[in-house]
Design a protein around this motif. Structure first.
Motif, PDB file in Angstrom:
ATOM      1  N   ALA A  23      71.951  -4.703  57.572  1.00 57.33           N
ATOM      2  CA  ALA A  23      73.402  -4.589  57.446  1.00 57.33           C
ATOM      3  C   ALA A  23      74.143  -5.212  58.630  1.00 57.33           C
ATOM      4  CB  ALA A  23      73.802  -3.124  57.312  1.00 57.33           C
ATOM      5  N   TYR A  24      73.446  -5.426  59.717  1.00 61.68           N
ATOM      6  CA  TYR A  24      74.090  -5.963  60.907  1.00 61.68           C
ATOM      7  C   TYR A  24      73.628  -7.378  61.252  1.00 61.68           C
ATOM      8  CZ  TYR A  24      76.047  -1.360  61.567  1.00 61.68           C
ATOM      9  OH  TYR A  24      76.747  -0.206  61.383  1.00 61.68           O
ATOM     10  N   THR A  25      72.850  -8.006  60.376  1.00 64.52           N
ATOM     11  CA  THR A  25      72.386  -9.376  60.623  1.00 64.52           C
ATOM     12  C   THR A  25      72.676 -10.259  59.423  1.00 64.52           C
ATOM     13  OG1 THR A  25      70.159  -8.836  59.812  1.00 64.52           O
ATOM     14  CG2 THR A  25      70.520  -8.650  62.185  1.00 64.52           C
ATOM     15  N   LEU A 101      71.524  -7.891  46.137  1.00 64.26           N
ATOM     16  CA  LEU A 101      71.501  -7.171  47.410  1.00 64.26           C
ATOM     17  C   LEU A 101      72.201  -7.963  48.495  1.00 64.26           C
ATOM     18  CD1 LEU A 101      67.998  -5.476  47.561  1.00 64.26           C
ATOM     19  CD2 LEU A 101      70.224  -4.387  47.416  1.00 64.26           C
ATOM     20  N   LYS A 102      72.042  -9.270  48.479  1.00 66.20           N
ATOM     21  CA  LYS A 102      72.742 -10.104  49.459  1.00 66.20           C
ATOM     22  C   LYS A 102      74.247  -9.924  49.326  1.00 66.20           C
ATOM     23  CE  LYS A 102      69.474 -13.923  49.940  1.00 66.20           C
ATOM     24  NZ  LYS A 102      69.251 -15.346  49.706  1.00 66.20           N
ATOM     25  N   ILE A 103      74.732  -9.905  48.092  1.00 70.62           N
ATOM     26  CA  ILE A 103      76.164  -9.747  47.851  1.00 70.62           C
ATOM     27  C   ILE A 103      76.629  -8.367  48.313  1.00 70.62           C
ATOM     28  CG2 ILE A 103      77.935  -9.602  46.045  1.00 70.62           C
ATOM     29  CD1 ILE A 103      76.258 -11.746  44.514  1.00 70.62           C
ATOM     30  N   ILE A 108      79.225  -4.958  52.561  1.00 66.34           N
ATOM     31  CA  ILE A 108      79.070  -3.902  53.560  1.00 66.34           C
ATOM     32  C   ILE A 108      79.384  -4.440  54.954  1.00 66.34           C
ATOM     33  CG2 ILE A 108      77.371  -2.410  54.710  1.00 66.34           C
ATOM     34  CD1 ILE A 108      76.124  -1.933  51.915  1.00 66.34           C
ATOM     35  N   LYS A 109      79.007  -5.681  55.215  1.00 64.32           N
ATOM     36  CA  LYS A 109      79.273  -6.286  56.532  1.00 64.32           C
ATOM     37  C   LYS A 109      80.759  -6.488  56.792  1.00 64.32           C
ATOM     38  CE  LYS A 109      74.850  -8.543  56.818  1.00 64.32           C
ATOM     39  NZ  LYS A 109      74.095  -9.759  56.678  1.00 64.32           N
ATOM     40  N   GLU A 113      82.356  -1.092  61.810  1.00 63.18           N
ATOM     41  CA  GLU A 113      81.018  -0.679  62.245  1.00 63.18           C
ATOM     42  C   GLU A 113      80.710   0.756  61.831  1.00 63.18           C
ATOM     43  OE1 GLU A 113      81.019  -1.412  66.434  1.00 63.18           O
ATOM     44  OE2 GLU A 113      80.845  -3.578  66.173  1.00 63.18           O
ATOM     45  N   THR A 114      81.665   1.655  61.998  1.00 63.24           N
ATOM     46  CA  THR A 114      81.452   3.057  61.640  1.00 63.24           C
ATOM     47  C   THR A 114      81.319   3.226  60.136  1.00 63.24           C
ATOM     48  OG1 THR A 114      82.721   3.774  63.575  1.00 63.24           O
ATOM     49  CG2 THR A 114      82.374   5.398  61.836  1.00 63.24           C
ATOM     50  N   ASP A 115      82.203   2.583  59.371  1.00 61.90           N
ATOM     51  CA  ASP A 115      82.125   2.683  57.916  1.00 61.90           C
ATOM     52  C   ASP A 115      80.811   2.108  57.402  1.00 61.90           C
ATOM     53  OD1 ASP A 115      84.593   3.852  57.935  1.00 61.90           O
ATOM     54  OD2 ASP A 115      85.658   2.157  57.046  1.00 61.90           O
ATOM     55  N   ARG A 116      80.362   1.036  58.015  1.00 56.98           N
ATOM     56  CA  ARG A 116      79.087   0.423  57.638  1.00 56.98           C
ATOM     57  C   ARG A 116      77.944   1.420  57.839  1.00 56.98           C
ATOM     58  NH1 ARG A 116      77.949  -5.182  60.617  1.00 56.98           N
ATOM     59  NH2 ARG A 116      80.196  -5.124  60.535  1.00 56.98           N
ATOM     60  N   ALA A 117      77.942   2.081  58.978  1.00 57.78           N
ATOM     61  CA  ALA A 117      76.891   3.068  59.261  1.00 57.78           C
ATOM     62  C   ALA A 117      76.948   4.217  58.263  1.00 57.78           C
ATOM     63  CB  ALA A 117      77.040   3.583  60.689  1.00 57.78           C
TER      64      ALA A 117
END
Length: 162
Positions: A23-25, A101-103, A108-109, A113-117
């Motif tokens: 999610a972060y790369t 999943l890529k989409i 999500i990206k 940062e908080t919402d992503r987590a």
């Protein structure tokens, strides 16, 4: 890091680490770097685990903290660095194959940062209480945030995933 530690304390939780690092790369090279750094930090911090929570909660916390730290660092560093070829082994995972999943991960990206987590933990079917413990918010606040995040993701994904 001993093979026993990796086999007992990292490999069973690799799914958690993979999802967060993913999610972060944006590419395989960064993903592998994040994954390796999370594993290293889990090993380094193993003596700090007091057992107040589940090991999986500890893995989430370390994975999120490492990913966020690396993300902030990557934003500051010039990307003109040498990329070494990946060394594949039996545990190498390529999480960038499935188009849907890529989409989803791209959407999500776009979250904070908080919402992503939060959404990653929600997708892992963690309870609001568990998410609250990991993120440091109240369970009620988590519930409100999840509702808002879902609406935002629905807007971001509208017409992109079938």
């Amino acid at each position: 890091m001993s093979k026993d530690f990796y086999t007992q304390f990292i490999l069973p939780y690799a799914g958690i680490i993979i999802k967060i690092c993913r999610a972060y790369t944006d590419n395989e090279e960064d993903f592998q770097d994040y994954y390796q750094e999370v594993c290293l930090q889990l090993w380094k911090s193993r003596d700090n685990f007091k057992g107040d929570s589940k090991w999986s909660t500890w893995v989430y916390r370390i994975s999120l903290n490492v990913s966020l730290s690396l993300l902030r660092k990557d934003k500051k560093v010039n990307k003109n660095s040498i990329v070494l070829p990946d060394v594949e082994d039996e545990h190498t995972v390529n999480p960038f194959n499935d188009e849907a999943l890529k989409i989803l991960y791209q959407a999500i990206k776009e979250l904070s940062e908080t919402d992503r987590a939060i959404i990653l933990l929600y997708l892992e079917e963690k309870s609001y209480q568990e998410i609250a413990e990991i993120i440091g918010l109240s369970p009620n606040n988590i519930g409100v945030k999840i509702t808002r995040i879902k609406k935002k993701l629905k807007t971001l994904l509208d017409g992109k995933i079938y």
